[in-house]
Design a protein around this motif. Structure first.
Motif, mmCIF file in Angstrom:
data_model
loop_
_atom_site.group_PDB
_atom_site.id
_atom_site.type_symbol
_atom_site.label_atom_id
_atom_site.label_comp_id
_atom_site.label_asym_id
_atom_site.label_seq_id
_atom_site.Cartn_x
_atom_site.Cartn_y
_atom_site.Cartn_z
ATOM 1 N N LYS A 124 -10.265 0.775 -10.547
ATOM 2 C CA LYS A 124 -11.109 1.581 -9.542
ATOM 3 C C LYS A 124 -11.876 0.333 -8.601
ATOM 4 C CE LYS A 124 -10.806 5.767 -10.602
ATOM 5 N NZ LYS A 124 -10.652 6.995 -9.995
ATOM 6 N N MET A 125 -11.952 0.755 -7.323
ATOM 7 C CA MET A 125 -12.536 0.152 -6.281
ATOM 8 C C MET A 125 -13.821 0.196 -6.483
ATOM 9 S SD MET A 125 -10.795 0.126 -2.577
ATOM 10 C CE MET A 125 -9.364 -1.215 -2.155
ATOM 11 N N SER B 260 -1.841 10.722 -5.127
ATOM 12 C CA SER B 260 -0.985 11.919 -5.678
ATOM 13 C C SER B 260 0.400 11.410 -5.513
ATOM 14 C CB SER B 260 -1.382 13.036 -4.739
ATOM 15 O OG SER B 260 -1.216 12.739 -3.381
ATOM 16 N N GLU B 261 0.825 10.534 -4.532
ATOM 17 C CA GLU B 261 2.302 10.138 -4.341
ATOM 18 C C GLU B 261 2.541 8.968 -5.235
ATOM 19 O OE1 GLU B 261 1.941 8.869 -0.486
ATOM 20 O OE2 GLU B 261 2.186 10.615 0.489
ATOM 21 N N ILE B 262 1.638 8.224 -5.575
ATOM 22 C CA ILE B 262 2.051 7.067 -6.314
ATOM 23 C C ILE B 262 1.861 7.384 -7.973
ATOM 24 C CG2 ILE B 262 1.175 4.627 -6.697
ATOM 25 C CD1 ILE B 262 0.466 4.256 -3.805
ATOM 26 N N GLY B 263 0.862 8.071 -8.262
ATOM 27 C CA GLY B 263 0.489 8.336 -9.587
ATOM 28 C C GLY B 263 -0.314 6.939 -10.290
ATOM 29 N N ASP B 264 -1.055 7.237 -11.086
ATOM 30 C CA ASP B 264 -1.888 6.420 -11.905
ATOM 31 C C ASP B 264 -1.770 5.959 -13.323
ATOM 32 O OD1 ASP B 264 -2.849 8.606 -12.899
ATOM 33 O OD2 ASP B 264 -4.861 8.318 -12.599
ATOM 34 N N ASP B 265 -0.333 6.367 -13.778
ATOM 35 C CA ASP B 265 0.006 6.349 -15.272
ATOM 36 C C ASP B 265 0.828 5.135 -15.344
ATOM 37 O OD1 ASP B 265 1.850 7.394 -13.459
ATOM 38 O OD2 ASP B 265 3.257 8.024 -15.091
ATOM 39 N N SER C 197 -2.546 -16.744 -5.086
ATOM 40 C CA SER C 197 -3.264 -17.001 -6.106
ATOM 41 C C SER C 197 -4.030 -15.888 -6.748
ATOM 42 C CB SER C 197 -4.581 -18.054 -5.807
ATOM 43 O OG SER C 197 -5.178 -17.247 -4.377
ATOM 44 N N GLN C 198 -3.925 -14.572 -5.840
ATOM 45 C CA GLN C 198 -4.751 -13.380 -6.597
ATOM 46 C C GLN C 198 -3.598 -12.249 -5.994
ATOM 47 O OE1 GLN C 198 -8.153 -12.326 -4.656
ATOM 48 N NE2 GLN C 198 -9.088 -11.507 -6.589
ATOM 49 N N LEU C 199 -3.347 -11.437 -6.885
ATOM 50 C CA LEU C 199 -2.663 -10.136 -6.551
ATOM 51 C C LEU C 199 -3.467 -8.771 -7.427
ATOM 52 C CD1 LEU C 199 -0.415 -9.374 -4.710
ATOM 53 C CD2 LEU C 199 1.208 -9.631 -6.756
ATOM 54 N N LYS C 200 -4.025 -7.935 -6.543
ATOM 55 C CA LYS C 200 -4.711 -6.852 -7.519
ATOM 56 C C LYS C 200 -4.426 -5.713 -6.696
ATOM 57 C CE LYS C 200 -8.836 -7.675 -8.354
ATOM 58 N NZ LYS C 200 -10.514 -8.013 -8.176
ATOM 59 N N LEU C 201 -4.134 -4.569 -7.589
ATOM 60 C CA LEU C 201 -3.733 -3.125 -7.122
ATOM 61 C C LEU C 201 -4.957 -2.255 -7.554
ATOM 62 C CD1 LEU C 201 -1.428 -1.814 -5.860
ATOM 63 C CD2 LEU C 201 -0.761 -1.228 -8.365
ATOM 64 N N GLU C 202 -5.696 -1.820 -6.216
ATOM 65 C CA GLU C 202 -6.926 -0.812 -6.561
ATOM 66 C C GLU C 202 -6.706 0.417 -5.943
ATOM 67 O OE1 GLU C 202 -10.355 -4.016 -6.537
ATOM 68 O OE2 GLU C 202 -9.734 -3.500 -4.619
ATOM 69 N N GLN C 203 -7.461 1.544 -6.566
ATOM 70 C CA GLN C 203 -7.508 2.928 -6.234
ATOM 71 C C GLN C 203 -8.915 3.040 -5.740
ATOM 72 O OE1 GLN C 203 -6.960 5.460 -9.691
ATOM 73 N NE2 GLN C 203 -7.615 7.291 -8.556
ATOM 74 N N ALA C 204 -8.809 3.801 -4.610
ATOM 75 C CA ALA C 204 -10.266 4.218 -3.960
ATOM 76 C C ALA C 204 -10.009 5.731 -3.510
ATOM 77 C CB ALA C 204 -10.417 3.602 -2.557
ATOM 78 N N ASP C 205 -10.877 6.567 -2.976
ATOM 79 C CA ASP C 205 -10.905 8.022 -2.841
ATOM 80 C C ASP C 205 -9.868 8.139 -1.858
ATOM 81 O OD1 ASP C 205 -12.801 8.434 -4.738
ATOM 82 O OD2 ASP C 205 -14.399 8.317 -3.387
ATOM 83 N N ASP C 206 -9.601 7.399 -0.969
ATOM 84 C CA ASP C 206 -8.512 7.658 0.135
ATOM 85 C C ASP C 206 -7.458 7.375 0.053
ATOM 86 O OD1 ASP C 206 -9.584 5.187 0.414
ATOM 87 O OD2 ASP C 206 -9.550 5.356 2.515
#
Length: 200
Positions: free
Chosen positions: A198-199, A149-154, A32-41
């Motif tokens: 962004k988290m 850095s490995e995944i990239g945010d583009d 029912s939910q799928l979300k990709l989030e970026q945190a500092d770590d």
């Protein structure tokens, strides 16, 4: 020039590909939910799975036999000229068991398979009711996929999420008994293009 025309047709075909594949599931399970989030770590996946536990599986739990669930996520970078490039993968193993002495439910969560000889590095949670424990199983929170850095945010990323009841870790007599029984087929798969958030 024939190869150039074929390449243009292929590019148009891929451009029209649907943004998200429909979920494939067994025994009424769904995402029912799928979300990709970026945190500092790092980059994390959050998912919410919906399913009901069949009465036969509840009976096995009531007898003190643990059941196991596995959640898996793959992150890929789409390439129109070649197959998608897998850039990250993560797995979460969950062991749910009833504790007769305390009359409570215990959920063990680990990045590696949980064995009877020892739980290894795992998070242990205790619940008063089976319903509360199942909520903990259904909510796959902060599944770490890797560093930004490995995944990239583009741009959007192609995420494939899988969730299943793992019968391979049941005691051997039960593994033989559950073969072909629909009650033990709790599984779902969903793919979608997701952008990083962004988290908070």
């Amino acid at each position: 020039m024939g190869w150039l025309a074929a390449l243009l047709v292929l590019a148009c075909f891929l451009a029209c590909w649907p943004a998200a594949a429909p979920a494939q599931s067994g025994k009424g399970a769904s995402v029912s939910q799928l979300k990709l989030e970026q945190a500092d770590d790092g980059v994390y996946l959050n998912a919410q799975v919906q399913f009901e536990l069949p009465s036969l599986v509840e009976e096995v739990l009531d007898k003190g036999i643990a059941i196991y669930f596995v959640a898996e996520a793959e992150l890929s970078r789409e390439r129109w000229y070649w197959t998608d490039q897998k850039i990250a993968q993560a797995t979460r193993h969950m062991r749910l068991a009833y504790q007769p002495l305390t009359r409570r439910w215990r959920l063990n969560v680990s990045p590696v398979p949980i064995t009877n000889s020892g739980f290894g590095v795992s998070l242990n949670q205790n619940f008063d009711t089976l319903s509360e424990a199942l909520d903990g199983v259904r909510r796959v929170a902060r599944l770490r996929l890797g560093d930004i850095s490995e995944i990239g945010d583009d741009g959007p990323h192609l995420v494939t999420f899988r969730f299943r009841l793992d019968t391979s870790q049941l005691p051997r007599p039960f593994q033989i008994g559950v073969v072909g029984q629909a009650d033990w087929n709790i599984s779902v798969e969903r793919s979608a293009r997701l952008s990083l958030e962004k988290m908070k």
